[in-house]
Design a protein around this motif. Sequence first.
Motif, PDB file in Angstrom:
ATOM      1  N   GLU A  13     122.863  81.949  44.610  1.00 31.07           N
ATOM      2  CA  GLU A  13     121.587  82.325  44.000  1.00 31.07           C
ATOM      3  C   GLU A  13     120.683  81.107  43.818  1.00 31.07           C
ATOM      4  O   GLU A  13     119.470  81.181  44.003  1.00 31.07           O
ATOM      5  N   LYS A  14     121.282  79.984  43.475  1.00 31.71           N
ATOM      6  CA  LYS A  14     120.532  78.742  43.337  1.00 31.71           C
ATOM      7  C   LYS A  14     119.985  78.315  44.707  1.00 31.71           C
ATOM      8  O   LYS A  14     118.842  77.859  44.825  1.00 31.71           O
ATOM      9  N   GLU A  15     120.808  78.478  45.729  1.00 30.49           N
ATOM     10  CA  GLU A  15     120.386  78.164  47.095  1.00 30.49           C
ATOM     11  C   GLU A  15     119.187  79.033  47.499  1.00 30.49           C
ATOM     12  O   GLU A  15     118.195  78.538  48.036  1.00 30.49           O
ATOM     13  N   GLU A  16     119.274  80.320  47.209  1.00 34.48           N
ATOM     14  CA  GLU A  16     118.199  81.249  47.539  1.00 34.48           C
ATOM     15  C   GLU A  16     116.905  80.873  46.816  1.00 34.48           C
ATOM     16  O   GLU A  16     115.823  80.896  47.417  1.00 34.48           O
ATOM     17  N   ARG A  17     116.998  80.509  45.545  1.00 39.75           N
ATOM     18  CA  ARG A  17     115.806  80.083  44.786  1.00 39.75           C
ATOM     19  C   ARG A  17     115.176  78.850  45.424  1.00 39.75           C
ATOM     20  O   ARG A  17     113.951  78.756  45.544  1.00 39.75           O
ATOM     21  N   TRP A  18     115.999  77.905  45.853  1.00 38.92           N
ATOM     22  CA  TRP A  18     115.507  76.684  46.468  1.00 38.92           C
ATOM     23  C   TRP A  18     114.774  76.997  47.782  1.00 38.92           C
ATOM     24  O   TRP A  18     113.690  76.474  48.034  1.00 38.92           O
ATOM     25  N   ASN A  20     113.311  79.794  48.562  1.00 36.35           N
ATOM     26  CA  ASN A  20     112.051  80.451  48.209  1.00 36.35           C
ATOM     27  C   ASN A  20     111.039  79.464  47.637  1.00 36.35           C
ATOM     28  O   ASN A  20     109.834  79.600  47.871  1.00 36.35           O
ATOM     29  N   ASP A  21     111.493  78.461  46.898  1.00 35.33           N
ATOM     30  CA  ASP A  21     110.593  77.406  46.416  1.00 35.33           C
ATOM     31  C   ASP A  21     110.000  76.634  47.598  1.00 35.33           C
ATOM     32  O   ASP A  21     108.810  76.314  47.597  1.00 35.33           O
ATOM     33  N   ASP A  24     107.349  78.777  49.129  1.00 36.67           N
ATOM     34  CA  ASP A  24     106.130  78.763  48.313  1.00 36.67           C
ATOM     35  C   ASP A  24     105.286  77.518  48.574  1.00 36.67           C
ATOM     36  O   ASP A  24     104.072  77.529  48.383  1.00 36.67           O
ATOM     37  N   ILE A  48     109.300  86.048  51.528  1.00 38.07           N
ATOM     38  CA  ILE A  48     110.340  86.102  50.500  1.00 38.07           C
ATOM     39  C   ILE A  48     111.667  86.063  51.249  1.00 38.07           C
ATOM     40  O   ILE A  48     111.862  86.811  52.217  1.00 38.07           O
ATOM     41  N   ARG A  50     116.010  86.108  51.220  1.00 40.64           N
ATOM     42  CA  ARG A  50     117.228  86.534  50.530  1.00 40.64           C
ATOM     43  C   ARG A  50     118.423  86.149  51.392  1.00 40.64           C
ATOM     44  O   ARG A  50     118.386  86.296  52.611  1.00 40.64           O
TER      45      ARG A  50
END
Length: 89
Positions: A13-18, A20-21, A24, A48, A50
Amino acid sequence: MKKRMYRFFIDYEKEERWVNDMADRGWNLKKTVVGYFVFEKGTPGQYIYRNEFINRKSKDYFEFLDEMHIECVSKFGGWAYYRKSKSEG
């Protein structure tokens, strides 16, 4: 322009957030293999992303993703990264 980065994540989940950051900021994922990521410069916030464990998923599941215009960016082992235009939700 491409950017290659090495990062190792234990928490997917942390990887996915990174990822997506990065998107952005205009860096769209093109390829990934355990700890190695290739990004391509694009429009900030266009996609986006995932990541998902895809072992044992049915053919119907993958057809559903296609129907929803969800693109597979990269697969390795039992994991895959998918993306969809942010404007489509």
